[in-house]
Design a protein around this motif. Structure first.
Motif, short mmCIF file in Angstrom:
data_model
loop_
_atom_site.label_atom_id
_atom_site.label_comp_id
_atom_site.label_asym_id
_atom_site.label_seq_id
_atom_site.Cartn_x
_atom_site.Cartn_y
_atom_site.Cartn_z
N ILE A 197 -30.61 -5.21 32.94
CA ILE A 197 -29.79 -4.55 31.92
C ILE A 197 -28.67 -5.49 31.47
N ARG A 227 -28.92 -8.75 31.23
CA ARG A 227 -29.53 -9.71 30.30
C ARG A 227 -29.69 -9.08 28.91
N ARG A 228 -30.08 -7.79 28.88
CA ARG A 228 -30.20 -7.09 27.59
C ARG A 228 -28.83 -7.03 26.90
N ALA A 265 -27.73 -10.45 25.50
CA ALA A 265 -28.42 -10.80 24.25
C ALA A 265 -27.78 -10.08 23.06
N VAL A 266 -27.42 -8.82 23.25
CA VAL A 266 -26.79 -8.04 22.17
C VAL A 266 -25.42 -8.62 21.83
N ILE A 293 -27.61 1.11 26.67
CA ILE A 293 -27.33 0.03 27.62
C ILE A 293 -26.13 0.38 28.48
#
Length: 195
Positions: A45, A47-48, A51-52, A63
């Protein structure tokens, strides 16, 4: 004890959260801190979220709620937690409720520190003066203009969360303009009913 502290910036949430952390031995969870920790740890989560954020976008409610969900599974939160600064919107409040329900949990209380917005600016200015006098750095958000912007954002979005918790029967109001000790005593009285 699973708690949410609500109230505008400068209402005293941080002061009361520190006291409750000590009293109950439960962590204070800041979504900003949790987000940074998840990114640093390189969790899926995290890493997600990274990226955002690197794309210059705001991290989605999905998230943020996932990060909260992971964090409250950690051992230090097994007896409860204090959420400060989250949820900020009705959508986040509903997502938090659904996530807690999936875990077989519910909030014990949402405590709103009720304050006179016009007097908050004086409180913030006093806090900045005291920090300067003590030789401490002044918080960025203790600048009156920054504070007014944060207060307007609170009144636009986060203030809408209180009716949600009122409707679910967990909202308790406390006079946040009272002296710190009185605010603490009022919160203790509310929580004693949930212990």
């Amino acid at each position: 004890m699973r708690l949410i502290l609500l109230g505008p910036p400068g209402a005293g949430k941080g002061t009361q959260a520190m006291r409750l952390v000590e009293k109950f031995g439960i962590p204070q969870l800041s979504t900003g801190d949790m987000l940074r920790a998840a990114v640093k740890a390189g969790t899926p989560i995290g890493r997600r979220a990274q990226a955002v954020m690197e794309a210059g976008s705001l991290v989605s409610d999905d998230i943020v709620v996932s990060i909260v969900a992971d964090r409250i599974d950690e051992p230090d939160a097994s007896n409860g937690f204090i959420l400060d600064g989250f949820p900020r919107t009705i959508a986040q409040a509903e997502a938090l409720d659904a996530m807690l329900a999936r875990k077989g949990m519910k909030l014990d209380a949402a405590i709103e520190l009720q304050v006179d917005s016009s007097k908050l600016i004086d409180r913030i200015l006093r806090r900045a003066e005291e920090a300067r006098a003590a030789g401490h750095p002044v918080r960025k958000d203790d600048d009156p203009e920054v504070f007014k912007t944060r207060l307007a954002a609170y009144q636009k979005d986060t203030a809408a969360v209180t009716p949600h918790y009122r409707a679910s029967g967990v909202l308790h109001g406390v006079d946040g303009m009272a002296p710190i000790g009185e605010v603490s005593a009022s919160i203790d009285e509310i929580l004693a009913a949930h212990a």
